[in-house]
Scaffold this motif. Structure first.
Motif, short mmCIF file in Angstrom:
data_model
loop_
_atom_site.label_atom_id
_atom_site.label_comp_id
_atom_site.label_asym_id
_atom_site.label_seq_id
_atom_site.Cartn_x
_atom_site.Cartn_y
_atom_site.Cartn_z
N ALA A 1 0.85 -1.20 0.00
CA ALA A 1 0.00 0.00 0.00
C ALA A 1 0.88 1.24 0.00
N GLU A 2 0.69 2.12 -0.95
CA GLU A 2 1.58 3.28 -1.12
C GLU A 2 1.64 4.15 0.13
N THR A 3 0.51 4.38 0.78
CA THR A 3 0.51 5.24 1.96
C THR A 3 1.33 4.63 3.10
N ASP A 4 1.19 3.32 3.29
CA ASP A 4 1.97 2.65 4.33
C ASP A 4 3.46 2.65 3.99
N LEU A 5 3.77 2.40 2.72
CA LEU A 5 5.17 2.39 2.29
C LEU A 5 5.81 3.76 2.53
N GLU A 6 5.10 4.81 2.18
CA GLU A 6 5.65 6.15 2.37
C GLU A 6 5.81 6.47 3.85
N LYS A 7 4.91 5.96 4.68
CA LYS A 7 5.03 6.15 6.13
C LYS A 7 6.32 5.52 6.64
N VAL A 8 6.61 4.32 6.20
CA VAL A 8 7.82 3.64 6.63
C VAL A 8 9.06 4.35 6.08
N ALA A 9 9.02 4.73 4.82
CA ALA A 9 10.16 5.43 4.21
C ALA A 9 10.47 6.72 4.95
N ALA A 10 9.44 7.48 5.27
CA ALA A 10 9.64 8.73 6.00
C ALA A 10 10.21 8.48 7.38
N ASP A 11 9.73 7.44 8.04
CA ASP A 11 10.19 7.11 9.39
C ASP A 11 11.67 6.76 9.39
N ILE A 12 12.08 5.88 8.51
CA ILE A 12 13.47 5.43 8.56
C ILE A 12 14.44 6.48 8.04
N SER A 13 13.99 7.30 7.10
CA SER A 13 14.89 8.33 6.59
C SER A 13 15.13 9.43 7.63
N ALA A 14 14.22 9.55 8.60
CA ALA A 14 14.35 10.57 9.63
C ALA A 14 15.05 10.08 10.89
N ASP A 15 15.36 8.80 10.94
CA ASP A 15 15.95 8.20 12.14
C ASP A 15 17.46 8.04 11.97
N ALA A 16 18.20 8.94 12.58
CA ALA A 16 19.66 8.95 12.42
C ALA A 16 20.35 7.78 13.11
N SER A 17 19.61 7.04 13.94
CA SER A 17 20.24 5.90 14.63
C SER A 17 20.32 4.66 13.75
N ILE A 18 19.63 4.65 12.61
CA ILE A 18 19.57 3.45 11.78
C ILE A 18 20.90 3.22 11.07
N THR A 19 21.45 2.04 11.28
CA THR A 19 22.72 1.68 10.65
C THR A 19 22.60 0.45 9.75
N LEU A 20 21.43 -0.19 9.77
CA LEU A 20 21.27 -1.42 8.99
C LEU A 20 19.80 -1.57 8.58
N LEU A 21 19.59 -1.95 7.34
CA LEU A 21 18.24 -2.24 6.85
C LEU A 21 18.24 -3.60 6.17
N VAL A 22 17.32 -4.46 6.59
CA VAL A 22 17.11 -5.74 5.92
C VAL A 22 15.80 -5.65 5.14
N ASN A 23 15.91 -5.56 3.82
CA ASN A 23 14.73 -5.57 2.95
C ASN A 23 14.33 -7.03 2.74
#
Length: 270
Positions: A71-93
């Motif tokens: 769902a595009e709205t959910d995907l954009e919600k997740v994208a916005a969340d992770i792009s704003a979180d400076a603590s993220i060092t690893l992503l498993v797609n």
């Protein structure tokens, strides 16, 4: 950034499709390694249960994002969340969708779901976080593909197509970050005992049990490959040179295509 992230200096790992299968094992193993976690999946109950267990077992900070990545709205919600979180060092797609069957029998909804989850979501989330990694010159992206990305079955036309895209896209990203300290790993599992088989319409019981890997073994092998610095990890393949030869053949074929004249077998004369 929370206190546990500062203390363990590993940062935060994001795992999509975290409520079951490979994603659930990745969440456990990364928490065991000291990462705080952001868990993404559709099922709130499963996510909250997993998060509670990981907090209790490993003392890490875990938050959940309930989202349907098709769902595009959910995907954009997740994208916005992770792009704003400076603590993220690893992503498993890891999130994936699979419906096996003739392309002529697939519903539009099933075909679109595979394309949206396996391709669109993976690309969008990679784009959301890799620029952050490049800016910090630190971070790891793990994209889960499949051996069906380089081998088609009559029932895997769409699924193989999506996983072929994942492989090509990930190889391209690896070249784009080659001069940085950002790590991009492509994982290519074969048959693995997860619920994706039941959802695909092909029960895992039809496969030779000797050909099916447990999700625990698959993730442990993938993380061992990451530790070894492998750009591409095939958990079930004993002879790693096979994939190297495959890539060499692809490079040779591309080189041979760089010719402005038709091949002689076509008999075209000027």
């Amino acid at each position: 950034m929370n206190d546990s992230t500062k203390a363990n200096n590993k940062g935060t790992a994001v795992v999509t499709g975290a409520s079951a299968g490979l994603g659930k094992v990745y969440a456990d193993r990364l928490a065991q390694r000291g990462f705080d976690l952001v868990l993404v999946a559709r099922s709130q109950d499963k996510l909250e249960s997993l998060a509670a267990g990981l907090r209790s077992d490993y003392g890490v900070a875990v938050r959940t994002l309930v989202a349907d990545l098709s769902a595009e709205t959910d995907l954009e919600k997740v994208a916005a969340d992770i792009s704003a979180d400076a603590s993220i060092t690893l992503l498993v797609n890891n999130a994936g969708a699979s419906t096996l069957g003739s392309v002529f029998d697939l519903s539009d909804a099933k075909r679109d779901e595979m394309n949206k989850v396996n391709v669109t979501a993976l690309v969008r989330l990679s784009h959301a976080i890799v620029p952050q990694f490049k800016a910090r010159d630190r971070g790891t992206l793990i994209n889960i593909g499949s051996v069906l990305g380089f081998f088609n079955l009559p029932i895997s036309t769409v699924y193989s197509g999506t996983k072929g895209y994942v492989a090509s896209f990930t190889h391209g990203l690896q070249q784009e970050v080659a001069e940085t300290k950002v790590v991009v790993q492509l994982v290519l599992p074969a048959a693995t005992a997860t619920d994706i088989w039941e959802k695909s319409g092909v029960p895992i019981t039809v496969l030779d049990p000797a050909s099916v890997m447990t999700p625990e073994d698959c993730v442990d092998a993938a993380l061992a490959g990451l530790d070894l610095g492998e750009a591409v990890t095939l958990p079930a393949v004993e002879n790693a040179e096979l994939y190297a030869a495959y890539q060499a053949a692809a490079a040779a074929l591309f080189g041979a295509s760089q010719n402005g004249k038709p091949a002689s077998r076509y008999g075209i004369k000027h």
